[in-house]
Scaffold this active site. Structure first.
Site, short mmCIF file in Angstrom:
data_model
loop_
_atom_site.label_atom_id
_atom_site.label_comp_id
_atom_site.label_asym_id
_atom_site.label_seq_id
_atom_site.Cartn_x
_atom_site.Cartn_y
_atom_site.Cartn_z
N GLU A 7 -0.80 -7.28 -1.42
CA GLU A 7 0.55 -6.05 -0.92
C GLU A 7 1.34 -7.06 -0.44
O GLU A 7 1.69 -6.91 0.05
CB GLU A 7 -0.33 -5.49 -0.04
CG GLU A 7 -0.90 -4.24 -0.85
CD GLU A 7 -1.24 -3.09 0.90
OE1 GLU A 7 -1.02 -3.21 1.18
OE2 GLU A 7 -2.09 -2.07 0.28
N GLY A 8 1.46 -7.78 -1.12
CA GLY A 8 2.87 -9.19 -0.94
C GLY A 8 1.97 -9.90 -0.40
O GLY A 8 1.89 -10.37 1.16
#
Length: 846
Positions: free
Chosen positions: A505-506
């Site tokens: 997620e990043g």
């Protein structure tokens, strides 16, 4: 009274009055009237020379000019607007959509330099409904009882079939799906609680439950799907007959979604015996959780329409669609093996997969809106699943490490008595308290309708980093116990799993250096986004009016923050307004001070560096660290209030806030040390640190109080690990550790008696088991006391044991070792997809 004294008094009036007006953020018109009145009084009653009076009246005239709005706009604002438009940095569509995602909440207050605490304190404390509490106490507790980490992670490399069946039966994958489609329709807070509870028990289970309830097909359908799509997929997703995944990451494009090469071309093709206009898809994705067992694939790709079959646009950009994995050409089934954690994760690819246009989520009219969908949903989902996973791991680690440090003895004393161990224990507890507070407060805000895009990035980065620190410290406290893998190791697999949360997620490096401040600087600033929008307005007159209002509001804001930062630094913020007069009062004031300092530093960074600030990643990362620290400290204070201001928790609150505010101070110091414009850096240092860096990290004495809290049974220890699975039963190390801890406290007087007897030579052995028998024979303890000590010795020894294996048990193959497959040759036929229940029971390949 001498002339010098009179002059000093007049100087104090003007300087102090101006500082006060700026500190209070008085509007320009009122400030002008006040300055004029003071100047008239000085002219009539002061002792200034005529040339000095002329100079002051000339300065006052310059102050009057901005009050002449039409003149100001024509002569000042319009030229500045022309210059500003030339200075604007380029912004990609993905950047613009990310900026527009979510809304501004408490982060905006902190960016203002003058936070309105009533806005935060007015939010109700999050709480589970009766139905949600019953789920946590019932199915969630039962699922934890069913999970065997060694079986899942080592023996099966998957959850056993009965666990998959139980999850599906009790709708663990349907917590966010509305009841009208068969889901549970739980709150964000309940979602966070369930993830926390599972994460402390087994990383595979928490990941498997977290993904379908976060950014995935269900969430996308709920917000953007057509009614037909919702009716088609949501009942199956709720019932577990459909297993979802979402595929974004490509080998060539990780966090850089704009560089996706996965494509879909609008064309004509055959579908169910008829020629239709559809999309021919080609993709190659990796790292996709649940892909190996999925039945419906959410897919992000770039959509092209070279023949203009659906409109006049050639390149629509990133688009999201739902593809049944049974569609010809779709490949799923192979698995990655992320750090020996057994959750289902793997690659997926598709070659010339033809699907109808209505497979686009939201239908053809949502073509090109995929990135906007994803970043808007990330503004919520990113604040729940991974932060809750880290918080749950922290709760379990805190519960285990406190008890272990009490029962583990070295040099004739519990290792918790060593200050080095105590320092690690304090960090474990403090970081866990911060994570608990951040998750609880932010999830509660989401349930009140907020979509906190910047706080969600703060939580993703800092909770996963705190989780990593907690895992490291817990491993250090446990020593050799934690590094020997086997059924008795309750920490090793969680330690191995922490980098996974860091990466997804990043990636955290990206999140810290580009997202937190890069998004926050524009999104949360009171004026910057207004200025950008005004400069881009095609209506010149309207744009000028909007830019003028924003520009002069911005100037007043910068002047005010200079005054506020300087005044609060001089006074240690002792006179700043706070919402409560409680033992935590000073912490609110410290946040007020650093909010103003942060806002001031941000303005000067944007003013002097302009668009180049985006490329100065380390500078923006440090500003993001300051924003993160004051946001998390605010959550700690709000959480303390939500919990009922428990006095026993004050050491945790003080440690948490002191650590965070010290981090904010040091991040600002590092920012100023490295700021390229040394003149501006000097001015900022004088305004922000006129008395130097005065904030200190938590004292050793405070850490010792936390160690006592962690190593003794009590309400504070239980609250810290509220959602951990602590039921006392065979196979649950947390429950067994707590039982041993309680016995240790209860039997401490008897152990002290044994140590004294050893010292006096009444017993000879150095081993507790032998000491018990010798003391019993010598009459130092009676038989009942000996039995209690024997029970404690047996239970604590079992908890301290580590595993060993016959060499034959450790090998996966009896013959020559396997050769790693080359990534480029992933062309094996996809494993046949069946219902999730059958799939879950199959043995997965190594």
């Amino acid at each position: 009274m001498s002339g010098l004294v009179v002059s000093l008094l007049w100087f104090a009036l003007f300087f102090g009055g101006g500082l006060f007006l700026a500190y209070q953020r008085v509007d320009l018109r009122t400030a002008t009237f006040a300055a004029g009145a003071a100047l008239v009084a000085y002219t009539l009653f002061g002792n200034g020379a005529w040339w000095w009076l002329m100079l002051m009246w000339a300065g006052f005239g310059l102050m009057v000019v901005p009050n002449l709005v039409e003149f100001r706009r024509e002569k000042i604002t319009q030229p500045l607007l022309a210059i500003y438009r030339q200075m604007l940095p380029s912004m990609s569509d993905t950047e613009r959509e990310a900026l527009e995602a979510g809304n501004v909440w408490w982060d905006g207050e902190l960016f203002s330099g003058m936070p309105d605490w009533e806005r935060l304190m007015s939010f109700p404390a999050p709480a589970l409904s009766a139905e949600e509490q019953a789920f946590v106490d019932g199915p969630c507790e039962e699922l934890c009882r069913m999970l065997d980490d060694w079986e899942i992670s080592h023996e099966l490399v998957d959850m056993p079939k009965h666990v998959w069946d139980f999850m599906i039966e009790h709708k663990f994958f349907a917590m966010i799906i509305p009841k009208q489609y068969g889901g549970l329709e739980f709150s964000a807070y309940a979602n966070a609680v369930v993830i926390q509870k599972l994460a402390g028990r087994n990383a595979t289970a928490s990941s498997t439950v977290g993904v379908p309830n976060s950014l995935g097909p269900a969430e996308l359908l709920l917000h953007y799907g057509t009614q037909e799509q919702k009716d088609r997929y949501l009942p199956g997703l709720a019932a577990g007959t459909e297993i979802p995944c979402f595929a974004l990451t490509s080998p060539q494009a990780g966090s850089d979604a704009a560089s996706l090469i996965d494509s879909g071309v609008v064309c004509k093709g055959e579908w169910e015996g008829e020629e239709i206009v559809g999309i021919r898809l080609n993709w190659d994705k990796r790292y996709i959780t649940l892909a190996p067992v999925s039945t419906v694939l959410g897919l992000a790709f770039k959509l092209y329409d070279p023949d203009h079959l659906i409109g006049d646009v050639d390149d629509y950009g990133i688009t999201a669609a739902l593809i049944p994995t049974s569609t010809p050409g779709v490949e799923v089934g192979r698995r990655h093996y992320p750090l020996c954690v057994a959750f289902q994760n793997g690659p997926t690819s598709g070659k010339d997969v033809f699907v109808p246009l209505d497979y686009i989520i939201g239908g053809p009219e949502m073509a090109g809106k995929g990135w906007k969908m994803l970043v808007e949903l990330l503004s919520v989902g990113r604040a729940i699943t991974l932060p809750s996973t880290s918080a749950g791991g922290g709760q379990a680690a805190s519960y285990a490490a406190g008890a272990y440090a009490r029962i583990r003895r070295q040099f004739n004393t519990s290792i918790s008595n060593f200050e080095g161990v105590g320092e690690a224990l304090a960090r474990i507890a403090g970081h866990t308290y911060i994570m608990n507070a951040a998750v609880s407060v932010t999830a509660g805000a989401i349930d009140q309708g907020e979509k906190p895009a910047v706080p969600s990035a703060i939580l993703k980065y800092h909770c996963t980093e705190f989780g990593r620190k907690v895992a490291n410290d817990a491993m250090d406290v446990h020593g050799g116990k934690a590094i020997m893998m086997g059924p008795n190791n309750y920490l090793g697999r969680s330690y191995m799993a922490t980098p996974i949360a860091i990466t997804v997620e990043g990636a955290n490096i990206l999140t810290r250096s580009l997202i937190i401040y890069g998004q926050g600087a524009i999104r949360c600033h009171p004026f910057v986004l207004r200025e950008l929008n005004a400069a881009a307005d095609e209506d010149e007159d309207r744009g000028l009016i909007e830019f003028d209002d924003a520009l002069f509001g911005h100037i007043g804001y910068a002047i005010s923050n200079t005054a506020r930062a300087f005044t609060m630094a001089l006074t240690h913020a002792k006179f700043s307004k706070v919402p409560l007069n409680t033992p935590t009062r000073r912490y609110y004031q410290n946040i007020n001070r650093y909010s103003a300092a942060f806002a001031l530093a941000s303005d000067f960074a944007m003013l002097t560096l302009g668009g180049a600030l985006k490329k100065r990643e380390l500078l923006s990362a440090r500003l993001g660290d300051v924003l993160s620290a004051i946001y998390l400290a605010s959550c700690v204070l709000k959480h303390f209030e939500n919990e009922g201001r428990r006095a026993a928790d004050l050491p945790l609150v003080e440690w948490s806030v002191r650590t965070l505010m010290y981090n904010a101070q040091e991040a600002l110091h590092s920012f100023l040390r490295n700021f390229p414009n040394r003149l501006v850096a000097g001015f900022l240092r004088a305004a922000i640190f006129p008395r130097g860096r005065t904030y200190s990290a938590p004292a050793d004495e405070l850490g010792l109080k936390i160690v006592k809290l962690m190593t003794q049974p009590g309400e504070a220890r239980e609250r810290l690990s509220r959602f951990a699975y602590t039921t006392n039963e065979p196979g649950n190390p947390l429950g067994l550790l707590e039982e041993a801890l309680e016995l240790s406290v209860k039997l401490a007087p008897l152990e002290k008696r044994l140590r004294q007897a050893k010292k006096e030579g009444l017993i000879a052995s150095d081993y507790l088991g032998e000491q018990i028998e010798q003391a019993s024979k010598a009459g130092i303890i009676n038989e009942a006391e000996a039995d209690e000590l024997r029970e404690y010795h047996t239970k604590s020894s079992a908890l301290l044991d580590v595993d060993d294996f016959d060499p034959s048990e450790l090998g996966r193959r009896a013959t020559e070792p396997s050769k790693p497959r080359k990534a480029a040759k992933r062309k094996a036929a996809p494993r046949k997809k069946t219902a999730a229940r059958k799939k879950a029971g199959e043995k997965k390949p190594d």
